[in-house]
Design a protein around this motif. Structure first.
Motif, mmCIF file in Angstrom:
data_model
loop_
_atom_site.group_PDB
_atom_site.id
_atom_site.type_symbol
_atom_site.label_atom_id
_atom_site.label_comp_id
_atom_site.label_asym_id
_atom_site.label_seq_id
_atom_site.Cartn_x
_atom_site.Cartn_y
_atom_site.Cartn_z
ATOM 1 N N ILE A 139 0.834 -1.207 0.000
ATOM 2 C CA ILE A 139 0.000 0.000 0.000
ATOM 3 C C ILE A 139 0.870 1.259 0.000
ATOM 4 O O ILE A 139 0.609 2.220 -0.720
ATOM 5 C CB ILE A 139 -0.955 -0.008 1.217
ATOM 6 N N LYS A 140 1.928 1.214 0.802
ATOM 7 C CA LYS A 140 2.803 2.380 0.876
ATOM 8 C C LYS A 140 3.457 2.665 -0.476
ATOM 9 O O LYS A 140 3.477 3.806 -0.938
ATOM 10 C CB LYS A 140 3.887 2.144 1.941
ATOM 11 N N THR A 141 3.961 1.608 -1.109
ATOM 12 C CA THR A 141 4.605 1.784 -2.411
ATOM 13 C C THR A 141 3.615 2.366 -3.415
ATOM 14 O O THR A 141 3.921 3.303 -4.150
ATOM 15 C CB THR A 141 5.119 0.424 -2.933
ATOM 16 N N TYR A 142 2.401 1.793 -3.411
ATOM 17 C CA TYR A 142 1.349 2.273 -4.303
ATOM 18 C C TYR A 142 1.137 3.780 -4.116
ATOM 19 O O TYR A 142 1.065 4.543 -5.079
ATOM 20 C CB TYR A 142 0.079 1.482 -3.998
ATOM 21 N N CYS A 143 1.098 4.195 -2.862
ATOM 22 C CA CYS A 143 0.856 5.609 -2.590
ATOM 23 C C CYS A 143 2.025 6.492 -3.035
ATOM 24 O O CYS A 143 1.820 7.550 -3.612
ATOM 25 C CB CYS A 143 0.592 5.829 -1.107
ATOM 26 N N TYR A 144 3.242 6.025 -2.775
ATOM 27 C CA TYR A 144 4.408 6.808 -3.191
ATOM 28 C C TYR A 144 4.442 6.960 -4.709
ATOM 29 O O TYR A 144 4.676 8.039 -5.239
ATOM 30 C CB TYR A 144 5.709 6.148 -2.714
ATOM 31 N N VAL A 145 4.164 5.857 -5.405
ATOM 32 C CA VAL A 145 4.181 5.908 -6.872
ATOM 33 C C VAL A 145 3.119 6.877 -7.366
ATOM 34 O O VAL A 145 3.369 7.727 -8.216
ATOM 35 C CB VAL A 145 3.963 4.491 -7.460
ATOM 36 N N LEU A 146 1.924 6.763 -6.790
ATOM 37 C CA LEU A 146 0.832 7.644 -7.204
ATOM 38 C C LEU A 146 1.162 9.107 -6.951
ATOM 39 O O LEU A 146 0.897 9.974 -7.776
ATOM 40 C CB LEU A 146 -0.426 7.303 -6.424
ATOM 41 N N ALA A 147 1.760 9.349 -5.777
ATOM 42 C CA ALA A 147 2.043 10.734 -5.413
ATOM 43 C C ALA A 147 3.016 11.354 -6.405
ATOM 44 O O ALA A 147 3.037 12.567 -6.593
ATOM 45 C CB ALA A 147 2.608 10.791 -3.995
ATOM 46 N N GLY A 204 -6.222 10.844 -5.942
ATOM 47 C CA GLY A 204 -6.554 11.451 -4.655
ATOM 48 C C GLY A 204 -6.335 10.505 -3.485
ATOM 49 O O GLY A 204 -6.208 10.934 -2.344
ATOM 50 N N VAL A 205 -6.309 9.197 -3.790
ATOM 51 C CA VAL A 205 -6.175 8.192 -2.740
ATOM 52 C C VAL A 205 -4.876 8.370 -1.949
ATOM 53 O O VAL A 205 -4.859 8.271 -0.731
ATOM 54 C CB VAL A 205 -6.238 6.780 -3.359
ATOM 55 N N ALA A 206 -3.786 8.671 -2.657
ATOM 56 C CA ALA A 206 -2.451 8.632 -2.037
ATOM 57 C C ALA A 206 -2.367 9.486 -0.779
ATOM 58 O O ALA A 206 -1.994 9.000 0.290
ATOM 59 C CB ALA A 206 -1.402 9.055 -3.044
#
Ligand SMILES: Nc1ncnc2c1ncn2[C@@H]1O[C@H](COP(=O)(O)OP(=O)(O)OP(=O)(O)O)[C@@H](O)[C@H]1O
Ligand code: SF4
Ligand SMILES: [Mg+2]
Lengths: 330, 325
Positions: A139-147, A204-206
């Motif tokens: 989840i963290k990686t997903y958020c960093y990539v998205l951001a 917007g999720v990140a």
């Protein structure tokens, strides 16, 4: 009941602040436009050829030769009467353009705001509960990539995959081409809404997920959660009873504070999907020097962002019992 | 578990310890510069017992590891904590799993401060706690009775923790333990910030619990308050217990007290000699080979700096010192 009074007073104060903000914003943006090389007559005429006489009339109409202060006062004066002027490119009252476009955008913004808020909150809670595990890292990686992903790039990728390659969704426009307005069905609108809304939601999720994760970890290591554990509470019940309770308010507040990002994202996404909303109108107005429309949109978006911040303030000051108490004792 | 308790109860005399902590050591694993791992020892070789119907006071200065002892018993230590030794409850050695099962049912904690209450939850909901379905009304009734008994007005139910005064907060915290059927009640530092009246009130609640048959462990640095109600006093110093004395031993010049530190504590009280001893307890990262009190002791000899003194039983108390008879 005195609380209601307090909220009323609070909103009153906020509205005064909004009015002064709008005054400044309108003045500054008017002057900016004034001193930029924009020729309203050219903008209005486009490639049309007209006689010199006609052109002179138009110049007089748009006030090309009146001094800027006078123009500003004229514009502000009619603004006060609710008259935003006439859009040069759409050739109808600015207020009507904004109403129509904003409605379309509102569907887009509201749905992605809700989806990203709920999804981000859930992801954040799941990651926070499972801190340090593989799930958390995913989840963290997903958020960093998205951001780190530019909005328009993600929009293009989704457009290519779902509309061009898979053909599941229409390529552009918020309604089908060549269909009379009254024949456009709800499903037509929905179909055109899904991809842009998806793009905005995914992005917007990140922010909200990372925030929720941090906050939940903080709460779960607090004294009061320790004590709840000491009393035999555990597992999901513990997280629901104390974790969510303490994370929800700050998360919702953050989501309301993100109205400006939401608006900015909408401008980009509408551009890629040719979604006929306020974002697209903003870009067209800018590119084609539609000064009245541009100024109208600037004012409306200021109000929009301001309302988001105001709601965040209200939540913060009137729903959180700790702050509420402080207010009443001072 | 029910069955076993019954058998145990039959085969045992009343004085059998409900809680028995033996040779407990607690350290924190810490990563200092780079990946070097160090162990920070906060509790070492600690042994105490708490009996049914009695109050055991654990007296020690700030930072000596008292709260961590309670967290160790309840199994709520942070994940970098390393625990050695034995904790027995009702004759049974407790594993982490056992502790989780016993919390709130057999063992209750009265925490140190109001920060242990959820700031966003109404007080009554927290006192009642997470209740099984169907029992809500019963627990609500019980909570009302306890509030009445503790002089907490009905409007307190709807308050949030930050709205409580110091005395109210203390009563609310105590009532969380009274709500539970626990037989071992650990009370962490209940006295700071209370006026004389509230202090005595709070102490009387604890006495009530003991009189009803619970074992009460009172953690405090206020030796005077402890002496008012306790049966036994365990003196905590630098992460270990130096002496367990009976309340009667605290009189006159403290000649019945076994350990030099206990004597020093006693003589430091205003109504006694009002003499503080010099120095401070060793820091956690200081490695002490011998007696932890060595630096400040007037009775020390060469032997004391080599090896930890053995525990001795003297006059119905326990002491960890080489030079007592
Ligand atoms: N997670 C941790 N990691 C490292 N050291 C810790 C940790 N938690 C507590 N300590 C240390 O252990 C020592 C004992 O803490 P504890 O809270 O048990 O003291 P206390 O006797 O209850 O003091 P007080 O009277 O102030 O409540 C403190 O010096 C503290 O710095
Ligand atoms: S063991 Fe020695 S140093 Fe320690 S308290 Fe006894 S006499 Fe003092
Ligand atoms: Mg403490």
């Amino acid at each position: 009941m005195s609380n209601k009074k307090k909220i009323a007073g609070f909103i009153g104060k906020k509205i005064l602040r909004l009015i002064s903000l709008l005054l400044v914003v309108s003045f500054v943006s008017f002057m900016l436009v004034q001193y930029s090389p924009i020729d309203p007559v050219r903008a209005y005429l486009g490639e049309m050829a007209v006689s010199a006489e006609h052109k002179e009339k138009l110049e007089e109409y748009w006030g090309v030769n009146t001094p800027p202060q006078e123009k500003f006062l004229n514009w502000a004066g009619s603004l006060l009467k609710g008259d935003f002027g006439v859009s040069l490119i759409y050739r109808m009252p600015v207020i009507d353009v904004i109403k129509e476009r904003f409605k379309a955008s509102l569907a887009l913004m509201a749905s992605s705001w809700l989806i990203s808020g709920i999804l981000g909150f859930i992801l954040g809670v799941v990651a926070g509960m499972n801190k340090g595990t593989l799930l958390d890292r995913v989840i963290k990686t997903y958020c960093y990539v998205l951001a780190a992903t530019p909005t328009f790039w993600l929009a293009l990728v989704l457009l290519m995959i779902f509309s061009v390659y898979l053909g599941w969704f229409p390529i552009g426009l918020s309604v089908p081409i060549g269909v009379m307005a009254e024949n456009v069905t709800f499903f037509d609108r929905l179909e055109h809404l899904i991809l842009p809304a998806l793009t905005l939601s995914v992005l917007g999720v990140a922010q909200i997920a990372m925030f929720t994760r941090e906050k939940l970890i903080e709460v779960m290591s607090s004294d009061y959660v320790l004590f709840a554990k000491a009393r035999g509470e555990k597992g999901l019940d513990l997280v629901l009873r104390h974790g969510i309770r303490n994370v929800a308010l700050p998360a919702i507040t953050l989501q309301f504070l993100s109205f400006s990002e939401l608006f900015g994202g909408t401008v980009l996404v509408e551009q890629v999907f040719s979604y006929q909303g306020i974002g697209l109108a903003t870009v067209s107005a800018g590119l084609k020097s539609d000064v009245p429309l541009l100024l109208g949109i600037v004012l409306i978006s200021t109000v929009f962002v301001f309302v988001g911040n105001m709601i965040a303030d209200i939540i913060y000051q009137f729903i959180d019992p700790r702050i509420k108490q402080q207010e009443s004792t001072t | 578990m029910g069955n076993k308790t019954e058998i145990n109860a039959k085969g045992k005399e009343k004085a059998e310890a409900l809680l028995n902590v033996e040779d407990l050591s607690l350290s924190f694993i810490q990563y200092t510069s780079g990946l070097r791992q160090t162990e920070l020892k906060v509790i070492s070789n600690l042994s105490i017992q708490a009996n049914r119907g009695e109050i055991l006071a654990v007296v020690g200065s700030s930072g000596s590891g008292k709260s961590l002892l309670t967290h160790a018993i309840l199994g709520i230590l942070p994940s970098n904590a390393k625990l050695d030794g034995k904790i027995e409850y009702d004759g049974q050695v407790l594993t982490q799993k056992d502790k989780e099962d016993l919390r709130g049912k057999e063992i209750a904690l009265v925490p140190q401060s109001v920060t242990y209450l959820d700031p966003l939850m109404k007080v009554s909901n927290q006192v009642i706690g997470a209740v099984e379905k169907g029992k809500e009304d019963l627990m609500k009734k019980l909570q009302r009775e306890i509030f009445q008994q503790y002089n907490l007005k009905p409007e307190v139910e709807r308050m949030y923790p930050h709205e409580l005064s110091g005395g109210m907060a203390r009563r609310v915290l105590v009532s969380t333990a009274v709500m539970s059927p626990a037989k071992l009640i650990i009370v962490d530092e209940p006295t700071p910030g209370l006026d004389e009246k509230t202090l005595n009130e709070t102490l009387s609640y604890l006495k009530d619990m003991a009189n009803k048959g619970s074992a009460v462990m009172l953690i405090t640095h206020d030796i005077e308050a402890a002496l008012k109600i306790s049966d036994k006093i365990a003196v905590f110093y630098a992460g270990t217990v130096l002496e367990v004395a009976n309340v009667e031993d605290f009189k006159n010049d403290g000649e019945n007290l076994r350990h030099p530190y206990t004597q020093a504590l006693w003589n430091a009280l205003p109504q006694n000699k009002f003499q503080a001893i010099e120095g401070h307890q060793p820091m956690q990262d200081e490695v002490v080979d011998g007696c932890v009190f060595y630096e400040r002791c007037y009775k020390k000899n060469e032997l004391c700096s080599k090896g930890i003194p053995q525990i001795k039983k003297i006059n119905g108390g326990v002491v960890r010192c080489n030079n007592v008879s």
